[in-house]
Every structure is written in C-alpha cells, then in structure tokens.
Write a protein that holds these residues in place. Structure first.
Motif, PDB file in Angstrom:
ATOM      1  N   UNK A  76       1.390  62.248 -37.666  1.00 56.96           N
ATOM      2  CA  UNK A  76       2.909  61.589 -37.408  1.00 56.96           C
ATOM      3  C   UNK A  76       3.372  62.087 -35.947  1.00 56.96           C
ATOM      4  N   UNK A  77       4.227  61.333 -35.352  1.00 58.49           N
ATOM      5  CA  UNK A  77       4.387  61.620 -34.113  1.00 58.49           C
ATOM      6  C   UNK A  77       5.589  62.560 -33.892  1.00 58.49           C
ATOM      7  N   UNK A  78       5.414  63.517 -32.739  1.00 58.48           N
ATOM      8  CA  UNK A  78       6.544  64.654 -32.829  1.00 58.48           C
ATOM      9  C   UNK A  78       7.796  63.901 -32.326  1.00 58.48           C
ATOM     10  N   UNK A  79       8.834  64.376 -33.034  1.00 60.23           N
ATOM     11  CA  UNK A  79      10.232  63.923 -32.759  1.00 60.23           C
ATOM     12  C   UNK A  79      10.650  64.398 -31.582  1.00 60.23           C
ATOM     13  N   UNK A  80      11.794  63.856 -30.930  1.00 64.39           N
ATOM     14  CA  UNK A  80      12.481  64.067 -29.645  1.00 64.39           C
ATOM     15  C   UNK A  80      12.968  65.346 -29.606  1.00 64.39           C
ATOM     16  N   UNK A  81      13.944  65.761 -30.892  1.00 62.18           N
ATOM     17  CA  UNK A  81      14.709  66.912 -30.857  1.00 62.18           C
ATOM     18  C   UNK A  81      13.829  68.365 -30.932  1.00 62.18           C
ATOM     19  N   UNK A  82      12.650  68.177 -31.471  1.00 66.78           N
ATOM     20  CA  UNK A  82      11.778  69.332 -31.522  1.00 66.78           C
ATOM     21  C   UNK A  82      10.368  69.257 -30.725  1.00 66.78           C
ATOM     22  N   UNK A  83      10.662  68.550 -29.621  1.00 65.67           N
ATOM     23  CA  UNK A  83       9.458  68.578 -28.554  1.00 65.67           C
ATOM     24  C   UNK A  83       9.790  69.122 -27.155  1.00 65.67           C
ATOM     25  N   UNK A  84      10.772  70.232 -27.123  1.00 65.56           N
ATOM     26  CA  UNK A  84      11.231  70.646 -25.909  1.00 65.56           C
ATOM     27  C   UNK A  84      10.874  71.879 -25.556  1.00 65.56           C
ATOM     28  N   UNK A  85       9.873  72.386 -26.319  1.00 68.30           N
ATOM     29  CA  UNK A  85       9.315  73.781 -25.870  1.00 68.30           C
ATOM     30  C   UNK A  85       8.899  73.729 -24.451  1.00 68.30           C
ATOM     31  N   UNK A  86       8.247  72.820 -24.101  1.00 62.29           N
ATOM     32  CA  UNK A  86       7.833  72.637 -22.488  1.00 62.29           C
ATOM     33  C   UNK A  86       8.557  71.511 -22.040  1.00 62.29           C
ATOM     34  N   UNK A  87       9.575  71.971 -20.951  1.00 61.36           N
ATOM     35  CA  UNK A  87      10.232  71.196 -20.334  1.00 61.36           C
ATOM     36  C   UNK A  87       9.476  70.167 -19.283  1.00 61.36           C
TER      37      UNK A  87
ATOM     38  N   UNK B 157      21.416  61.662 -25.776  1.00 60.87           N
ATOM     39  CA  UNK B 157      20.143  61.007 -25.540  1.00 60.87           C
ATOM     40  C   UNK B 157      20.032  59.602 -25.680  1.00 60.87           C
ATOM     41  N   UNK B 158      20.799  59.087 -26.619  1.00 62.16           N
ATOM     42  CA  UNK B 158      20.508  57.646 -26.683  1.00 62.16           C
ATOM     43  C   UNK B 158      19.642  57.088 -27.453  1.00 62.16           C
ATOM     44  N   UNK B 159      18.578  58.059 -27.911  1.00 59.53           N
ATOM     45  CA  UNK B 159      17.670  57.699 -28.934  1.00 59.53           C
ATOM     46  C   UNK B 159      18.162  57.370 -30.214  1.00 59.53           C
ATOM     47  N   UNK B 160      17.368  56.450 -30.932  1.00 54.88           N
ATOM     48  CA  UNK B 160      17.763  56.148 -32.564  1.00 54.88           C
ATOM     49  C   UNK B 160      16.948  57.077 -33.236  1.00 54.88           C
ATOM     50  N   UNK B 161      17.668  57.253 -34.381  1.00 50.78           N
ATOM     51  CA  UNK B 161      17.134  58.405 -35.471  1.00 50.78           C
ATOM     52  C   UNK B 161      15.931  57.796 -35.873  1.00 50.78           C
ATOM     53  N   UNK B 162      14.777  58.714 -36.275  1.00 46.27           N
ATOM     54  CA  UNK B 162      13.461  58.388 -36.568  1.00 46.27           C
ATOM     55  C   UNK B 162      13.757  57.558 -37.987  1.00 46.27           C
TER      56      UNK B 162
END
Length: 503
Positions: free
Chosen positions: A305-316, A273-278
């Motif tokens: 707390x903001x949602x993290x990228x790896x856990x926010x893919x339920x709705x594409x 993904x290229x994202x930095x770890x939280x």
C-alpha cells in the motif's frame, strides 16, 4: 488676626512652624519623585511585556494574517501606547511639580532665613540698649550711695568740735562733688530709660509685627503653592485619561474585530493541498494461485500500500525553486506571488532604463549638463537586469502553466505577459511618439511656473519659456524629470529643477 499682633511674643513657635511647613514641601517633593519612579518602572515593564509577546519572524508574520493573531498584535501595540502615557505622566509630574516646587522652596528658605535674621538683629539691638540702661542704672545707684555717704560724712565732721574749719570745708566740697556726679548719673539714667522705652515700643509694636506678618505672608504663599501642587498631581493624570481611554477602547475593538469564520477560511486557503481523497483498497486474494513456496512468487510480489499524503510528512522535502515540493494549491499560490513580484520588479527596471535613456539624450543635446558616456555602465547594467528578469518571468510562467493547466494557465499567462510585450517593444525603441503615448485624456496632478528657459532638443522633451505656466501631468519619479503640458497643447518632459511648483 495676624501673627504680628497676636503672636508678637511667640518667636520660637513661629520659627518651628515655618520650618515644619518647608519640611512638608520637601516631603511632598520626595513623594512625587517616588511616584514618578513607579510610573517609569511600570511603563518600562509594560514595554518589555509588549515586546516579549510581539510577533517576530516569518512564521509568526504568517500567523498574523489570522484575525485572532492580529488582534493580539493590536492589543500589544495599544499597550505600548498606554505605557507611553504612563511615561508622560511621570515626565510631567517631575517637571511640573518636583522641579517647580524645588525652585520655589529654595526661594522660601532664603526668604525665611532673611526674616529670622532681621528678627534676631532687632532683638540684639533691644538687648544691647537694655544692657546700656542697666549699666547706667547701676552707675546712678552707686553714685547716689556715694553721694549720701559723703553728705553724712560732711555733717559728722561739721558737728565734731575737734574738727578744723579746713576739714569741714574739705568734707563739704567732697560731698557737693559726689552729689553733682550723682545728679549727672541720674540724668543719664533718665535719658537712657527714655531711649530704651522708645526702642522697645518700636520693637514690639512696629518692627517685630512687620517681620512676623511677612513670615505669615510667606507661609500662606507656601501653603497656596503646595495646594496647587496637590491639585496638579491629579490634573496631570486627568489630561492623559482621554488618550488612555482610547488605548483601552482600541484593545476592546481589537477583540471585536476577531472573525472566527474568516480565520477558518483563511486557514483552509493556506493549507488546502488539492489532492483527491484516496480510493478504497482492493481485496487481494492470496488463495488464487499466489503461493509463497512456488517459484512464481518472485514474479508476482504482493502489492504494498502506498503511503498517503497526510501521513507522509515526517521528513519535510527540500524546497524546490519551482515549489514542486508543495501541494498543488499551495504551489499555484506561490507561483502566482512570485510572478507578481518579478513583474513589478521588471516594470520598475524598465522605468529606470527609460529614465536613463532620456537623460542620455538630454546630455547629448546639452553637453554642459553632463557626460552621456558616464551613463553607459548604468544603462548596460539595467539592460542585463531586464533580460534576467524576463528569463525568470518566462520560467515561472512555464511552471505555472504546468501546475494549473488549461484555461486558468492561459488566462494567468496572458495577464502577466503584458509587461513582457511592452519590454519587447522597448528593445526596438526606448520610448514611443508622444501622440501615441498621451492619446488618452489625463487630468493634471498639479501646476508649476518655469523658472528658466529650456530648449527641448532631444526626443520626448519640449521647450519652455521663463515665466510660462505649465500643467504637471506626471510627477518627478526620482530621475530629475517631469511630464508637463503647455497651454498650446504641446506635452513632454522637462527638468524638474527648471520649474517652481504652484501652491
């Protein structure tokens, strides 16, 4: 030893034996047919199995980039080839064994029928001769008995004192006639007996042995052909074993080509993904002046707390044209791929435009070859496509610049806008002077001979003479023109139909 000598009196057994041999050939033909049906069914099931597990669809094509997925595809392809060899075995067995033996056994049946018919006819002739012999013999026996009876009667009358001379003469004449008739019957019987014995010797020592020997030869030929069919049953399969072995080797090689490390690297490249770890969350102390009951609480709401990228893919998210819905690394890859596709299409369209302009120039110089105005719709459409593609290229390059930023963006843009510069120059002039275009030394791709004289009056074309040898510098790309080099060093385009390629 042969049938005619040793089995001269075994007609019935020879009949049954030869029929049994033909029945065996029929059984073998049916056996091979069922074997071919099994092979064809087996091949069909293998093909269905291969098709069932073959990859289809864009997602599965993406998976095929992994070596373990690709190897399974190779195995399925090899299995499909293997099924083809099983079909070949079935086809060769059907044509090489069943069809050939079926034709051969029909000839054998006809030949056997002829031999048996000849034997029957010979037997009937002998039986007819024997009946004539018996009839002649019975007549001879009857006439001899009548003759004896007449002689005795004549002697009795002669010894009778009461008999007249006339009666005695009459009785003697009758006895003499009977004796003469009996002698004729005796001679007929002797002649018929001699004839029958001759025919019987011919039947048992010549005719029947010849027929039975022919049937023996026929049966031995049947056995040899059947033996060849047995061997062919094996040879047909042996011929395809090398190809089958290659299919099996291909399956083994497919397993050996799997590279688990490379697959892992490819998976990382596809989904990085290229994202930095939280970062760590800060402690929020609610005892320091933050009270839910106070009026200030509405002014200082607690942080969520903001949602993290790896856990926010339920709705594409829906796909965006600039691929902004993708992670940074994946977005850059998609933009690079899109820019490459547009660049290739743009270059192809520019080549088509150049070819149309050249053709228009030739038509203007040589009106008999075509109407220049007929090319205007194609030229206009091509120009519109070039403009559209340039716009799309600029748009995607801008998005790539936003995605990558800095030096990487500038390098990518420089690499992908070279064709754009060419296109800009192209808008001013359709094609440049040949001295500039061919200043680099090129190697000819072939040679040809001019079939006709051509006057190159339009820009970019050259004149050639009939019979002149030319070097081909650029093949016909489908527009009917090729670039050639004359012996004098002059270079340019000529119609492809005016020359004959050298072997």
């Amino acid at each position: 030893m042969d049938w005619g000598t040793d089995l001269w009196d075994q007609y019935d057994h020879i009949d049954k034996h030869t029929q049994s041999g033909l029945d065996l050939v029929d059984r073998y033909i049916k056996f091979v047919k069922e074997r071919t049906e099994i092979e064809q069914s087996y091949a069909k099931q293998l093909r269905s199995l291969s098709k069932k597990y073959a990859k289809r669809g864009s997602k599965e094509e993406q998976d095929c980039k992994f070596s373990n997925h690709a190897s399974l595809q190779d195995i399925l392809n090899e299995l499909n080839d293997y099924a083809g060899q099983r079909e070949l075995i079935a086809e060769n067995m059907m044509t090489g064994i069943c069809v050939e033996l079926t034709k051969y056994i029909q000839d054998l049946k006809l030949e056997r029928k002829t031999h048996l018919s000849d034997a029957k006819k010979a037997q009937q002739v002998l039986e007819s001769s024997f009946k004539q012999l018996e009839s002649t013999k019975k007549r001879y026996a009857k006439e001899w008995a009548e003759s004896e009876k007449a002689t005795q009667q004549a002697e009795k009358i002669e010894s009778d004192v009461n008999a007249t001379r006339l009666d005695v003469d009459k009785a003697k004449q009758h006895a003499h006639a009977r004796t003469h008739t009996a002698e004729e019957c005796r001679n007929d019987y002797a002649a018929q007996l001699q004839k029958y014995n001759k025919e019987q010797r011919f039947y048992y020592y010549s005719e029947i042995p010849q027929i039975f020997n022919k049937m023996q030869d026929m049966d031995e030929r049947r056995i040899r052909s059947l033996a060849a069919g047995y061997c062919q049953f094996s040879e047909i399969e042996k011929k395809v074993l090398p190809i089958i072995a290659k299919c099996l080797e291909g399956i083994s090689s497919a397993g050996g080509r799997i590279n688990e490390k490379q697959d892992s690297i490819l998976f990382i490249e596809q989904h990085k993904s290229g994202f930095e770890r939280p970062a760590d969350l800060e402690f929020e102390d609610y005892t320091q002046g933050i009270k839910p009951a106070t009026s200030d609480s509405s002014l200082n709401p607690p942080k969520v707390r903001a949602k993290l990228w790896p856990f926010s893919k339920k709705h594409k998210p829906p796909a965006a044209e600039d691929f902004s819905h993708l992670p940074p690394e994946q977005r850059k890859k998609k933009l690079h791929a899109k820019i490459d596709d547009i660049t290739k299409e743009l270059q192809k369209t520019q080549d088509q435009s150049e070819a149309l302009e050249k053709m228009k120039g030739v038509y203007e110089q040589n009106p008999q070859m075509g109407d220049p105005s007929s090319l205007e719709p194609q030229i206009s459409e091509t120009s519109q496509n070039i403009g559209r593609l340039r716009g799309e290229l600029a748009k995607y390059e801008t998005w790539l610049s936003e995605a990558v930023g800095g030096e990487e963006s500038s390098n990518s843009i420089n690499n992908n806008t070279q064709h754009g510069g060419v296109a800009a120059d192209h808008s001013q002039s359709i094609y440049t002077e040949f001295d500039d275009e061919f200043e680099d030394v090129e190697t000819p791709v072939g040679h040809c001979t001019a079939l006709y004289t051509f006057e190159g009056n339009s820009e970019g074309t050259i004149s050639i003479l009939e019979g002149e040898m030319l070097s081909i510098m650029e093949d016909d790309k489908g527009d009917g023109w090729m670039r050639v080099l004359r012996a004098s060093g002059e270079e340019g385009y000529i119609p492809s139909s005016y020359v004959k390629l050298a072997p």
